[in-house]
Design a protein around this motif. Structure first.
Motif, mmCIF file in Angstrom:
data_model
loop_
_atom_site.group_PDB
_atom_site.id
_atom_site.type_symbol
_atom_site.label_atom_id
_atom_site.label_comp_id
_atom_site.label_asym_id
_atom_site.label_seq_id
_atom_site.Cartn_x
_atom_site.Cartn_y
_atom_site.Cartn_z
ATOM 1 N N ASP A 45 59.851 -3.015 -16.748
ATOM 2 C CA ASP A 45 60.561 -1.992 -17.527
ATOM 3 C C ASP A 45 59.605 -1.021 -18.219
ATOM 4 O O ASP A 45 60.042 0.041 -18.679
ATOM 5 C CB ASP A 45 61.457 -2.652 -18.579
ATOM 6 N N GLU A 46 58.334 -1.374 -18.290
ATOM 7 C CA GLU A 46 57.389 -0.568 -19.067
ATOM 8 C C GLU A 46 56.310 0.120 -18.238
ATOM 9 O O GLU A 46 55.652 1.025 -18.713
ATOM 10 C CB GLU A 46 56.709 -1.450 -20.129
ATOM 11 N N LEU A 47 56.100 -0.322 -16.989
ATOM 12 C CA LEU A 47 54.954 0.161 -16.224
ATOM 13 C C LEU A 47 55.150 1.521 -15.568
ATOM 14 O O LEU A 47 54.181 2.154 -15.155
ATOM 15 C CB LEU A 47 54.569 -0.860 -15.143
ATOM 16 N N ALA A 52 47.670 2.234 -17.858
ATOM 17 C CA ALA A 52 46.839 1.059 -17.607
ATOM 18 C C ALA A 52 47.559 -0.174 -18.120
ATOM 19 O O ALA A 52 48.467 -0.085 -18.953
ATOM 20 C CB ALA A 52 45.470 1.190 -18.265
ATOM 21 N N LEU A 53 47.138 -1.321 -17.599
ATOM 22 C CA LEU A 53 47.702 -2.602 -18.022
ATOM 23 C C LEU A 53 46.575 -3.526 -18.453
ATOM 24 O O LEU A 53 45.568 -3.663 -17.759
ATOM 25 C CB LEU A 53 48.486 -3.248 -16.877
ATOM 26 N N VAL A 54 46.762 -4.186 -19.599
ATOM 27 C CA VAL A 54 45.821 -5.185 -20.095
ATOM 28 C C VAL A 54 46.544 -6.530 -20.110
ATOM 29 O O VAL A 54 47.634 -6.642 -20.683
ATOM 30 C CB VAL A 54 45.326 -4.846 -21.512
ATOM 31 N N VAL A 55 45.950 -7.527 -19.473
ATOM 32 C CA VAL A 55 46.570 -8.842 -19.377
ATOM 33 C C VAL A 55 45.625 -9.890 -19.958
ATOM 34 O O VAL A 55 44.459 -9.970 -19.546
ATOM 35 C CB VAL A 55 46.896 -9.216 -17.911
ATOM 36 N N LEU A 77 47.628 1.208 -10.832
ATOM 37 C CA LEU A 77 47.051 1.600 -12.107
ATOM 38 C C LEU A 77 45.963 0.604 -12.480
ATOM 39 O O LEU A 77 45.976 -0.531 -11.998
ATOM 40 C CB LEU A 77 48.111 1.681 -13.199
ATOM 41 N N PRO A 78 44.995 0.994 -13.294
ATOM 42 C CA PRO A 78 43.943 0.062 -13.693
ATOM 43 C C PRO A 78 44.500 -1.166 -14.398
ATOM 44 O O PRO A 78 45.378 -1.048 -15.251
ATOM 45 C CB PRO A 78 43.068 0.902 -14.639
ATOM 46 N N VAL A 79 43.992 -2.328 -14.020
ATOM 47 C CA VAL A 79 44.416 -3.588 -14.643
ATOM 48 C C VAL A 79 43.175 -4.317 -15.135
ATOM 49 O O VAL A 79 42.279 -4.653 -14.350
ATOM 50 C CB VAL A 79 45.191 -4.478 -13.646
ATOM 51 N N ALA A 116 36.999 0.264 -26.069
ATOM 52 C CA ALA A 116 36.250 1.345 -25.437
ATOM 53 C C ALA A 116 36.210 1.187 -23.913
ATOM 54 O O ALA A 116 36.330 2.169 -23.163
ATOM 55 C CB ALA A 116 34.826 1.380 -25.996
ATOM 56 N N ARG A 117 36.042 -0.046 -23.442
ATOM 57 C CA ARG A 117 36.030 -0.291 -21.998
ATOM 58 C C ARG A 117 37.377 0.078 -21.367
ATOM 59 O O ARG A 117 37.435 0.725 -20.324
ATOM 60 C CB ARG A 117 35.714 -1.762 -21.721
ATOM 61 N N ILE A 118 38.439 -0.350 -22.014
ATOM 62 C CA ILE A 118 39.774 -0.068 -21.482
ATOM 63 C C ILE A 118 40.030 1.432 -21.481
ATOM 64 O O ILE A 118 40.563 1.998 -20.519
ATOM 65 C CB ILE A 118 40.836 -0.812 -22.308
ATOM 66 N N GLU A 119 39.633 2.100 -22.549
ATOM 67 C CA GLU A 119 39.838 3.546 -22.612
ATOM 68 C C GLU A 119 39.064 4.253 -21.507
ATOM 69 O O GLU A 119 39.557 5.222 -20.902
ATOM 70 C CB GLU A 119 39.400 4.081 -23.976
ATOM 71 N N ALA A 120 37.869 3.763 -21.202
ATOM 72 C CA ALA A 120 37.086 4.368 -20.118
ATOM 73 C C ALA A 120 37.794 4.222 -18.779
ATOM 74 O O ALA A 120 37.820 5.155 -17.968
ATOM 75 C CB ALA A 120 35.704 3.720 -20.051
ATOM 76 N N HIS A 121 38.391 3.064 -18.536
ATOM 77 C CA HIS A 121 39.113 2.859 -17.280
ATOM 78 C C HIS A 121 40.380 3.705 -17.219
ATOM 79 O O HIS A 121 40.758 4.191 -16.149
ATOM 80 C CB HIS A 121 39.460 1.380 -17.099
#
Length: 330
Positions: A45-47, A52-55, A77-79, A116-121
């Motif tokens: 419902d959200e993707l 990006a997705l963080v798990v 999308l980046p995971v 910062a890593r996630i934002e870069a991806h």
């Protein structure tokens, strides 16, 4: 001009795991990131609008690799997987599956680093091999479709024109060459990314099917294999198809071909003229070719397909003095 940075929407899941509550907070503090936290069951419902997705990878409570595979069936999308532990086997399994990044040994003290890593991806998703490959495939697919339309017009008009002799033949050859190049481009684009899934594939059956597909005579093929190869079936088949097509192109219809097992994987050998020593290190290069037919992409595609599986391929000489290609799959 508006100087505000584009806000990126990041979906986080599994953050209810012990010690992971700081993840969403750290991401939310980044001015260009908007965070939505959901349960894994509500991901679909959200993707649709996510960047990006963080798990949080905390099996068995939250299996990040399984979540990644489900997501990639529908979304490119980046995971990024996050874990408080640093299990080398788990990290290898995740990265081999195609996860964008695996951040291990995460603690609250590393929140800013993680954010910062996630934002870069999120900002540069092309670093994600699968995302990049799918975008490249879409781009190439559109290009090929658009290029073939005018080619079809040219072909149709040629049939109406009364052009005889060498001029007509030269035009038809040129049109055919462009069509062949577009086909090769489509093939290269289709293999330009990591393998997303693998299964046990019967080598003997795949080899016989590929040999039939390239028009080889059944009596000219010998298969000495009783093994299966852990591979993407859609990738193993074109590897064999291109190698066997290469035999017919360079050794002719009467060449005898053998496909067999080795301790490291499998091989394809023939009794044709072989490959000169000085050419063996170049045969996998893009555009390399010694025959008039083809565009020199056959073995290049084989090399790229092998690389996506982490396989090695070496050109050498068969016992009969022809060409032999050894593919290391283990």
């Amino acid at each position: 001009m508006n100087g505000r940075a584009t806000e990126r929407r990041v979906v986080a899941t599994g953050t209810e795991s012990d010690g992971s509550t700081g993840l969403s907070i750290a991401l939310a503090e980044r001015p260009s990131i908007s965070v939505v936290t959901v349960d894994t069951e509500a991901l679909s419902d959200e993707l649709a609008d996510a960047d990006a997705l963080v798990v949080v990878d905390d099996p068995p409570a939250t299996d990040g690799i399984e979540t990644f595979r489900r997501v990639r069936e529908d979304w490119a999308l980046p995971v990024v997987l996050v874990s408080e532990t640093a299990d080398p086997d788990r990290i290898e399994a995740a990265l081999s599956a195609g996860v964008t990044e695996y951040v291990a040994s995460w603690t609250d003290a590393r929140s800013e680093e993680l954010a910062a890593r996630i934002e870069a991806h999120v900002r540069t998703p092309s670093r994600d091999g699968i995302v990049q490959a799918e975008r490249w495939q879409d781009l190439v697919g559109s290009f090929i479709h658009d290029a073939r339309n005018p080619l079809n017009v040219v072909t149709g008009r040629l049939e109406l024109l009364d052009i005889e002799g060498t001029h007509g033949e030269a035009i038809e050859r040129s049109v055919g060459r462009v069509e062949s190049l577009l086909t090769e481009l489509s093939t290269v684009a289709s293999v330009a990314g990591p393998v997303e899934s693998a299964e046990a594939v019967d080598l003997a059956e795949t080899a016989r099917r590929a040999w039939r597909d390239v028009g080889g005579s059944p009596e000219r093929l010998t298969v000495e294999s009783e093994t299966t190869i852990e591979a993407d079936p859609d990738c193993l088949w074109p590897v064999l198809q291109r190698l066997l097509e290469n035999v017919l192109l360079h050794a002719g219809d009467e060449a005898a071909v053998t496909v067999g097992d080795t301790d490291a994987g499998f091989y394809v050998a023939d009794d044709g003229p072989g490959i000169p020593d000085e050419d063996r290190q170049h045969v996998f290069e893009q555009g390399y070719g010694t025959a008039r037919e083809g565009e020199g992409y056959g073995l290049f595609v084989v090399d790229r397909l092998a690389a996506t599986h982490g396989w090695d391929i070496v050109a050498g000489e068969s016992e009969a003095g022809g060409a032999r290609f050894d593919i290391g799959t283990r």
